[in-house]
Design a protein around this motif. Structure first.
Motif, short mmCIF file in Angstrom:
data_model
loop_
_atom_site.label_atom_id
_atom_site.label_comp_id
_atom_site.label_asym_id
_atom_site.label_seq_id
_atom_site.Cartn_x
_atom_site.Cartn_y
_atom_site.Cartn_z
N ASN A 1 0.83 -1.21 0.00
CA ASN A 1 0.00 0.00 0.00
C ASN A 1 0.87 1.26 0.00
OD1 ASN A 1 -2.41 -1.41 -0.04
ND2 ASN A 1 -2.55 -1.48 2.18
N ASP A 2 1.97 1.22 0.72
CA ASP A 2 2.91 2.34 0.75
C ASP A 2 3.51 2.55 -0.63
OD1 ASP A 2 4.56 4.37 1.77
OD2 ASP A 2 6.11 2.94 2.36
N LEU A 3 3.91 1.47 -1.27
CA LEU A 3 4.47 1.56 -2.62
C LEU A 3 3.44 2.08 -3.62
CD1 LEU A 3 6.42 -1.81 -2.66
CD2 LEU A 3 7.44 0.48 -2.70
N ALA A 4 2.22 1.58 -3.52
CA ALA A 4 1.16 1.98 -4.45
C ALA A 4 0.83 3.47 -4.30
CB ALA A 4 -0.08 1.13 -4.25
N GLY A 5 0.99 4.00 -3.10
CA GLY A 5 0.69 5.40 -2.85
C GLY A 5 1.59 6.37 -3.59
N GLN A 6 2.69 5.91 -4.13
CA GLN A 6 3.63 6.77 -4.85
C GLN A 6 3.20 7.03 -6.29
OE1 GLN A 6 7.76 5.07 -3.02
NE2 GLN A 6 7.18 4.45 -5.01
N PHE A 7 2.22 6.29 -6.77
CA PHE A 7 1.87 6.34 -8.18
C PHE A 7 0.42 6.75 -8.38
CE2 PHE A 7 5.14 3.14 -7.56
CZ PHE A 7 6.09 3.53 -8.50
N GLU A 8 0.16 7.29 -9.55
CA GLU A 8 -1.22 7.57 -9.94
C GLU A 8 -1.76 6.38 -10.70
OE1 GLU A 8 -1.72 11.36 -11.81
OE2 GLU A 8 -0.48 12.36 -10.32
N LEU A 9 -1.54 5.21 -10.12
CA LEU A 9 -2.00 3.95 -10.68
C LEU A 9 -2.85 3.26 -9.63
CD1 LEU A 9 1.38 2.54 -12.08
CD2 LEU A 9 -0.47 3.53 -13.43
N ARG B 1 -3.98 0.21 -7.17
CA ARG B 1 -3.19 -0.77 -6.42
C ARG B 1 -3.01 -2.06 -7.23
NH1 ARG B 1 -3.75 -4.97 -2.93
NH2 ARG B 1 -2.23 -5.13 -1.28
N PRO B 2 -4.07 -2.56 -7.92
CA PRO B 2 -3.86 -3.77 -8.74
C PRO B 2 -2.82 -3.57 -9.84
CG PRO B 2 -6.19 -3.44 -8.35
CD PRO B 2 -5.50 -2.21 -7.84
N ALA B 3 -2.74 -2.37 -10.43
CA ALA B 3 -1.74 -2.12 -11.47
C ALA B 3 -0.33 -2.17 -10.87
CB ALA B 3 -1.98 -0.77 -12.14
N VAL B 4 -0.16 -1.58 -9.68
CA VAL B 4 1.14 -1.62 -9.01
C VAL B 4 1.47 -3.06 -8.64
CG1 VAL B 4 2.43 -0.87 -6.97
CG2 VAL B 4 1.02 0.77 -8.23
N GLU C 1 0.64 -5.70 -10.25
CA GLU C 1 1.09 -6.38 -11.47
C GLU C 1 2.56 -6.08 -11.74
OE1 GLU C 1 -1.39 -5.94 -14.94
OE2 GLU C 1 -3.21 -6.10 -13.72
N HIS C 2 2.96 -4.84 -11.54
CA HIS C 2 4.37 -4.48 -11.73
C HIS C 2 5.25 -5.23 -10.72
CE1 HIS C 2 4.08 -1.47 -14.85
NE2 HIS C 2 3.07 -0.90 -14.20
N LEU C 3 4.77 -5.33 -9.48
CA LEU C 3 5.52 -6.06 -8.46
C LEU C 3 5.63 -7.54 -8.82
CD1 LEU C 3 4.13 -4.27 -5.30
CD2 LEU C 3 6.51 -4.26 -6.06
N GLN C 4 4.59 -8.08 -9.43
CA GLN C 4 4.63 -9.48 -9.85
C GLN C 4 5.72 -9.68 -10.91
OE1 GLN C 4 0.98 -11.08 -11.44
NE2 GLN C 4 1.87 -13.07 -11.80
N VAL C 5 5.84 -8.76 -11.85
CA VAL C 5 6.90 -8.86 -12.86
C VAL C 5 8.27 -8.82 -12.18
CG1 VAL C 5 7.98 -7.68 -14.83
CG2 VAL C 5 5.49 -7.90 -14.72
#
Length: 105
Positions: free
Chosen positions: A31-39, A41-44, A46-50
């Motif tokens: 959630n902390d990581l996702a808060g940095q982006f205008e994306l 949470r599911p999109a973030v 997906e990036h973490l999964q890659v």
């Protein structure tokens, strides 16, 4: 099971590079990581999964949260690939310095 992702492919995306930069100082919650982006949470996620598939991060469940840790070892492959280019740019900079020294003795 997911197919492993090549490190270079994982690093090709600027969001994933920024996620890795965010993890340099230590593990962080999704959630902390996702808060940095205008994306979303599911999109973030997906990036973490890659990044996980490329073995650049690892996931640690803590209660209801998931924390991500940087796994920098695969980046050595990138460093190895970039090393010859470092020699190229150093030679180019030496040549430039030589030209400037000749013009401004």
């Amino acid at each position: 099971m997911a197919v492993p992702t090549d490190v270079f492919s994982a690093l090709a995306n600027p969001v994933r590079r920024q996620l890795l930069e965010s993890l340099r100082d230590g593990p962080r919650a999704v959630n902390d990581l996702a808060g940095q982006f205008e994306l979303s949470r599911p999109a973030v996620s997906e990036h973490l999964q890659v990044l996980r598939q490329a073995h650049l991060v690892r996931e640690e469940p803590r209660g209801r949260q998931r924390f991500y840790h940087l796994e920098a070892a695969p980046l050595a492959e990138v460093g190895d690939w970039l090393h010859p280019f470092e020699h190229y740019w150093r030679a180019r900079m030496r040549s430039l310095r030589d030209v400037l020294d000749q013009e401004n003795p």
